[in-house]
Design a protein around this motif. Structure first.
Motif, short mmCIF file in Angstrom:
data_model
loop_
_atom_site.label_atom_id
_atom_site.label_comp_id
_atom_site.label_asym_id
_atom_site.label_seq_id
_atom_site.Cartn_x
_atom_site.Cartn_y
_atom_site.Cartn_z
N MET A 1 0.85 -1.19 0.00
CA MET A 1 0.00 0.00 0.00
C MET A 1 0.88 1.24 0.00
SD MET A 1 -2.91 1.16 2.74
CE MET A 1 -3.91 -0.26 2.37
N ARG A 2 0.54 2.19 -0.85
CA ARG A 2 1.34 3.40 -0.93
C ARG A 2 1.07 4.30 0.27
NH1 ARG A 2 0.25 5.91 -6.69
NH2 ARG A 2 2.05 7.15 -6.16
N GLU A 3 2.03 5.14 0.59
CA GLU A 3 1.90 6.02 1.74
C GLU A 3 0.88 7.11 1.46
OE1 GLU A 3 5.39 8.26 2.49
OE2 GLU A 3 5.86 8.55 0.38
N LEU A 4 0.29 7.63 2.53
CA LEU A 4 -0.73 8.67 2.43
C LEU A 4 -0.09 9.98 1.98
CD1 LEU A 4 -3.64 9.64 2.91
CD2 LEU A 4 -3.00 10.09 5.28
N ILE A 5 -0.65 10.57 0.96
CA ILE A 5 -0.18 11.85 0.46
C ILE A 5 -1.33 12.84 0.53
CG2 ILE A 5 0.79 13.08 -1.53
CD1 ILE A 5 1.96 10.47 -2.47
N TYR A 74 -4.73 8.34 -7.69
CA TYR A 74 -5.81 7.96 -6.79
C TYR A 74 -6.90 7.08 -7.40
CZ TYR A 74 -3.54 11.44 -3.97
OH TYR A 74 -2.59 12.13 -3.26
N LEU A 75 -7.44 7.43 -8.57
CA LEU A 75 -8.59 6.70 -9.10
C LEU A 75 -8.25 6.08 -10.44
CD1 LEU A 75 -11.54 9.11 -8.24
CD2 LEU A 75 -10.81 7.05 -7.01
N TYR A 208 -4.26 -3.35 -8.29
CA TYR A 208 -3.12 -2.46 -8.47
C TYR A 208 -2.76 -1.81 -7.14
CZ TYR A 208 -4.79 -3.05 -13.25
OH TYR A 208 -5.23 -3.58 -14.43
N GLU A 209 -1.55 -2.08 -6.68
CA GLU A 209 -1.08 -1.50 -5.43
C GLU A 209 -1.01 0.02 -5.50
OE1 GLU A 209 2.96 -1.59 -2.66
OE2 GLU A 209 2.71 -3.01 -4.31
N ALA A 210 -0.74 0.55 -6.69
CA ALA A 210 -0.59 1.99 -6.85
C ALA A 210 -1.88 2.75 -6.52
CB ALA A 210 -0.16 2.31 -8.28
N PRO A 214 -4.77 5.02 1.21
CA PRO A 214 -5.71 5.34 2.31
C PRO A 214 -6.61 6.52 1.97
CG PRO A 214 -3.47 5.05 3.13
CD PRO A 214 -3.38 5.11 1.64
N LEU A 215 -6.09 7.49 1.22
CA LEU A 215 -6.89 8.66 0.86
C LEU A 215 -7.78 8.31 -0.33
CD1 LEU A 215 -7.60 11.63 1.13
CD2 LEU A 215 -5.66 12.17 -0.36
N ARG A 216 -9.10 8.31 -0.10
CA ARG A 216 -10.05 7.96 -1.15
C ARG A 216 -10.81 9.21 -1.55
NH1 ARG A 216 -7.82 4.21 -3.13
NH2 ARG A 216 -9.65 4.19 -4.49
N LEU A 217 -10.62 9.65 -2.78
CA LEU A 217 -11.33 10.81 -3.27
C LEU A 217 -12.81 10.50 -3.41
CD1 LEU A 217 -8.95 12.27 -6.00
CD2 LEU A 217 -9.19 12.95 -3.63
#
Length: 310
Positions: A1-5, A74-75, A208-210, A214-217
């Motif tokens: 999981m990618r880090e939260l940006i 993100y999406l 896709y891990e990318a 955690p941040l979901r638009l």
């Protein structure tokens, strides 16, 4: 999981590389219209100019802020919209904008190698193969993390998409398909993406891990994002191609009816239209009544003719 940006949706992010591409495209278009065309004694039609501006504008929309930022970070569903624009919308507009005389300065389709590479079966299979490869998890994740790889992948996708559209609306008459083969060709292009679209729609876990961030638009979950991407690829892309198929069919049908109604043979549709050739007139058919009336009007043969016959 990618880090939260932390991401501000409406915080403008510049993309100078996209501006360069757009400005170069506009400069090339202006040079062709203002310098090359007058020097060659040609005129660029207004329709072609609008197609070119629409193609460049949509390419800018697909590659710049905010679509680029959302689709790459993100999406994946927005990423799918981006891919549909650069493969199904921009390439045909670009081909409709390019006159034949300028296209032949870039590509000579009469060369044996070009004829083999630009066959409908070759360009169609190549494009769909590239589309399938761009949906492999490693390719998607690497594209999201590596800018050079990302632009290279999009460039390959864009070039193969242009080649795929050549048999449909390309500037080379000898490469364009007739209406019926063209409809079957577009139908195949709408069916082949079913495999990756189904793979996305029915996946139970994040692919896709990318895009598993955690941040979901807009509160869109990873599963819903993947499902929307698959539906966009299949339904939106399929409806778009089927609309073009319907347009080709109705245009071809109207030409057939008009040709038969005017008593002329319908000319083969090369994409630009040709002058229909007249159908030879058929001879009048004599009826039995007309033959009897002709003999009655002729009367009895002269006496000398009767003597010779006896």
């Amino acid at each position: 999981m990618r880090e939260l940006i932390d991401y501000d949706l409406w915080g403008w992010t510049p993309h100078p590389e996209v501006w360069v591409i757009v400005l170069v495209a506009l400069a090339v278009g202006g040079y062709v219209a203002r310098v090359l065309a007058p020097a060659a004694g040609e005129v660029i039609e207004r329709r072609r100019k609008w197609c070119y501006l629409a193609a460049v504008g949509l390419l800018w929309l697909a590659s710049g802020w905010p679509m680029h930022d959302i689709s790459e970070e993100y999406l994946y569903s927005v990423h799918m919209v981006q891919h549909l624009l650069i493969t199904l919308v921009v390439p045909p507009l670009l081909l409709l904008a390019v006159p034949e005389w300028i296209a032949r300065r870039v590509v000579d389709p009469s060369r044996p190698l070009a004829r083999r590479l630009l066959r409908p079966i070759t360009v169609g299979v190549t494009f769909n193969l590239v589309v399938a490869i761009t949906h492999i998890p490693w390719v998607v994740n690497t594209s999201a993390d590596n800018g050079v790889f990302h632009y290279t992948a999009h460039l390959v996708l864009f070039v193969t998409a242009i080649a795929m559209w050549l048999p449909v609306c390309g500037p080379f008459e000898e490469l364009r398909l007739q209406p019926l083969p063209k409809m079957f060709y577009l139908f195949a292009m709408s069916v082949l993406p079913t495999v990756p679209a189904g793979f996305l729609t029915f996946a139970q876990t994040p692919i896709y891990e990318a895009y598993d961030t955690p941040l979901r638009l807009w509160g869109v979950t990873v599963a819903n994002d993947q499902q929307m991407a698959g539906l966009i690829m299949k339904i939106a892309g399929g409806l778009y191609l089927w609309t073009i198929i319907a347009g080709v069919f109705f245009r071809w049908s109207a030409r057939q009816r008009a040709a038969h109604g005017a008593g002329i043979a319908p000319a083969p549709d090369s994409g630009e239209g040709e002058i229909p050739q007249p159908v030879p007139a058929t001879a009048d058919v004599l009826t039995y009544t007309q033959v009897v009336e002709a003999f009655e009007q002729a009367g009895e043969p002269p006496a000398e003719h009767r003597e010779q016959r006896e």
